[in-house]
Design a protein around this motif. Structure first.
Motif, mmCIF file in Angstrom:
data_model
loop_
_atom_site.group_PDB
_atom_site.id
_atom_site.type_symbol
_atom_site.label_atom_id
_atom_site.label_comp_id
_atom_site.label_asym_id
_atom_site.label_seq_id
_atom_site.Cartn_x
_atom_site.Cartn_y
_atom_site.Cartn_z
ATOM 1 N N GLY A 106 -91.269 100.694 68.813
ATOM 2 C CA GLY A 106 -89.912 101.302 68.906
ATOM 3 C C GLY A 106 -89.617 101.965 69.675
ATOM 4 N N SER A 107 -89.765 100.874 70.891
ATOM 5 C CA SER A 107 -88.694 101.578 72.358
ATOM 6 C C SER A 107 -87.785 102.486 71.840
ATOM 7 C CB SER A 107 -89.248 100.444 72.911
ATOM 8 O OG SER A 107 -88.152 101.227 74.484
ATOM 9 N N ARG A 108 -87.754 103.920 73.082
ATOM 10 C CA ARG A 108 -86.269 104.692 72.860
ATOM 11 C C ARG A 108 -85.401 103.840 73.895
ATOM 12 N NH1 ARG A 108 -87.379 109.572 74.702
ATOM 13 N NH2 ARG A 108 -88.286 108.599 76.465
ATOM 14 N N ASN A 109 -85.890 102.882 75.119
ATOM 15 C CA ASN A 109 -84.591 103.256 75.897
ATOM 16 C C ASN A 109 -84.174 101.184 75.929
ATOM 17 O OD1 ASN A 109 -84.437 105.446 76.961
ATOM 18 N ND2 ASN A 109 -86.793 104.942 77.723
ATOM 19 N N VAL A 110 -85.792 100.403 75.804
ATOM 20 C CA VAL A 110 -85.384 98.807 75.879
ATOM 21 C C VAL A 110 -85.836 98.018 74.910
ATOM 22 C CG1 VAL A 110 -86.066 98.804 78.572
ATOM 23 C CG2 VAL A 110 -87.651 98.391 77.136
ATOM 24 N N GLU A 111 -85.779 96.664 74.625
ATOM 25 C CA GLU A 111 -85.789 96.104 73.602
ATOM 26 C C GLU A 111 -86.050 94.763 74.296
ATOM 27 O OE1 GLU A 111 -83.174 95.782 70.281
ATOM 28 O OE2 GLU A 111 -81.271 96.211 71.834
ATOM 29 N N ILE A 112 -86.832 94.106 73.885
ATOM 30 C CA ILE A 112 -86.997 92.605 73.998
ATOM 31 C C ILE A 112 -86.679 91.937 73.078
ATOM 32 C CG2 ILE A 112 -88.638 89.626 73.719
ATOM 33 C CD1 ILE A 112 -91.228 92.414 74.511
ATOM 34 N N PHE A 126 -78.986 101.106 76.462
ATOM 35 C CA PHE A 126 -77.802 101.988 76.523
ATOM 36 C C PHE A 126 -77.574 101.592 77.905
ATOM 37 C CE2 PHE A 126 -81.295 104.417 75.325
ATOM 38 C CZ PHE A 126 -80.946 105.579 73.829
ATOM 39 N N SER A 127 -76.228 102.424 78.294
ATOM 40 C CA SER A 127 -75.451 101.705 79.088
ATOM 41 C C SER A 127 -75.593 102.503 80.735
ATOM 42 C CB SER A 127 -74.147 102.797 79.201
ATOM 43 O OG SER A 127 -73.366 103.609 79.023
ATOM 44 N N GLN A 128 -76.344 104.110 80.997
ATOM 45 C CA GLN A 128 -76.557 104.280 81.693
ATOM 46 C C GLN A 128 -78.109 105.169 81.668
ATOM 47 O OE1 GLN A 128 -73.855 107.361 83.279
ATOM 48 N NE2 GLN A 128 -72.688 107.299 81.117
ATOM 49 N N PHE A 129 -78.440 105.700 82.317
ATOM 50 C CA PHE A 129 -79.784 106.200 82.768
ATOM 51 C C PHE A 129 -79.672 107.169 83.670
ATOM 52 C CE2 PHE A 129 -81.010 102.505 80.418
ATOM 53 C CZ PHE A 129 -82.170 102.769 79.503
ATOM 54 N N THR A 130 -79.978 108.685 83.318
ATOM 55 C CA THR A 130 -79.473 109.888 84.631
ATOM 56 C C THR A 130 -80.268 110.888 84.433
ATOM 57 O OG1 THR A 130 -78.217 110.773 82.607
ATOM 58 C CG2 THR A 130 -76.615 109.341 84.309
ATOM 59 N N GLU A 131 -80.697 110.634 83.290
ATOM 60 C CA GLU A 131 -81.953 112.302 83.582
ATOM 61 C C GLU A 131 -83.230 111.823 84.047
ATOM 62 O OE1 GLU A 131 -80.552 115.094 82.838
ATOM 63 O OE2 GLU A 131 -78.713 114.214 82.466
ATOM 64 N N PHE A 172 -73.847 101.566 84.378
ATOM 65 C CA PHE A 172 -74.091 103.033 86.168
ATOM 66 C C PHE A 172 -75.643 102.787 86.074
ATOM 67 C CE2 PHE A 172 -75.728 107.131 87.514
ATOM 68 C CZ PHE A 172 -74.831 106.832 88.701
ATOM 69 N N ALA A 173 -76.601 102.534 87.461
ATOM 70 C CA ALA A 173 -77.609 102.761 87.408
ATOM 71 C C ALA A 173 -78.001 104.197 88.851
ATOM 72 C CB ALA A 173 -78.560 101.916 88.372
ATOM 73 N N ALA A 174 -78.661 105.824 88.703
ATOM 74 C CA ALA A 174 -78.864 105.844 89.297
ATOM 75 C C ALA A 174 -79.619 105.393 90.266
ATOM 76 C CB ALA A 174 -79.261 107.068 88.641
ATOM 77 N N THR A 175 -80.375 106.260 91.503
ATOM 78 C CA THR A 175 -80.680 105.742 92.548
ATOM 79 C C THR A 175 -82.005 105.136 91.944
ATOM 80 O OG1 THR A 175 -79.532 106.706 93.973
ATOM 81 C CG2 THR A 175 -81.913 106.225 95.083
ATOM 82 N N MET A 176 -82.711 106.514 91.409
ATOM 83 C CA MET A 176 -83.663 106.685 90.471
ATOM 84 C C MET A 176 -84.142 105.174 89.182
ATOM 85 S SD MET A 176 -84.798 110.578 89.230
ATOM 86 C CE MET A 176 -86.424 109.642 88.417
ATOM 87 N N VAL A 177 -82.913 105.273 88.866
ATOM 88 C CA VAL A 177 -83.041 103.047 88.170
ATOM 89 C C VAL A 177 -83.509 102.250 88.930
ATOM 90 C CG1 VAL A 177 -81.960 101.540 86.481
ATOM 91 C CG2 VAL A 177 -81.501 104.174 86.393
ATOM 92 N N LEU A 178 -82.686 102.354 89.956
ATOM 93 C CA LEU A 178 -82.675 101.459 91.080
ATOM 94 C C LEU A 178 -84.418 100.754 91.609
ATOM 95 C CD1 LEU A 178 -79.650 101.235 93.096
ATOM 96 C CD2 LEU A 178 -80.046 99.783 91.382
ATOM 97 N N GLY A 179 -84.707 102.146 91.599
ATOM 98 C CA GLY A 179 -86.647 102.901 92.180
ATOM 99 C C GLY A 179 -87.876 102.202 91.392
ATOM 100 N N LYS A 180 -87.044 101.855 89.659
ATOM 101 C CA LYS A 180 -87.955 101.213 88.810
ATOM 102 C C LYS A 180 -88.046 100.473 88.590
ATOM 103 C CE LYS A 180 -88.965 105.484 87.398
ATOM 104 N NZ LYS A 180 -90.467 105.691 87.958
ATOM 105 N N PHE A 181 -86.295 99.530 89.084
ATOM 106 C CA PHE A 181 -86.138 97.756 89.310
ATOM 107 C C PHE A 181 -87.317 97.692 90.847
ATOM 108 C CE2 PHE A 181 -81.946 97.788 87.479
ATOM 109 C CZ PHE A 181 -82.485 98.181 86.247
ATOM 110 N N ILE A 182 -87.430 98.228 91.460
ATOM 111 C CA ILE A 182 -87.768 97.604 92.544
ATOM 112 C C ILE A 182 -89.074 98.046 92.382
ATOM 113 C CG2 ILE A 182 -88.186 98.180 94.985
ATOM 114 C CD1 ILE A 182 -85.674 99.526 95.645
#
Length: 124
Positions: free
Chosen positions: A7-13, A27-32, A64-74
């Motif tokens: 039961g992932s909190r943030n993503v789903e397949i 969710f539409s954005q991750f900021t925390e 919206f994607a905070a810099t940290m989100v982009l870092g997770k993608f990288i």
């Protein structure tokens, strides 16, 4: 830990084809920082749980994607590349497209218009 079973909190397949998972954000954005870290761990768990040639991130809900989100993608991109696998982004909202373009990350990631095109690219 399979994100569908736990039961992932943030993503789903939201789709799978030939072992390639399409992951959609809930969710539409991750900021925390804590939610960004959790989301990053969930993405890495998908890679650990599936021996797929690629992972597709459906960004249709992300506005919206905070810099940290982009870092997770990288980070995910690098982990997959080390294994000879691909990360493909699809259904990118105009807001995220602008962020990727301004940060020049659109040159790093493989980007497709739709999930169907992303799955086809993953299996090509």
């Amino acid at each position: 830990m399979n994100i569908n079973q736990q039961g992932s909190r943030n993503v789903e397949i939201t789709a799978e084809k030939n072992n390639v998972s399409v992951i959609t954000f809930k969710f539409s954005q991750f900021t925390e920082e804590t939610e960004i870290d959790a989301m990053g761990k969930e993405l890495l768990q998908v890679v650990a749980d599936h021996n797929a040639p690629a992972v597709v991130l459906n960004l249709s809900r992300l506005t919206f994607a905070a810099t940290m989100v982009l870092g997770k993608f990288i980070e995910l991109h690098k982990k997959l590349a080390q294994q000879g696998k691909k990360l493909i982004l699809c259904n990118i909202t105009p807001e995220i497209k602008e962020i990727l373009t301004l940060s020049r990350l659109h040159k790093l990631f493989s980007i497709q218009e739709t999930s169907e095109k992303a799955l086809a690219a993953a299996l090509a």
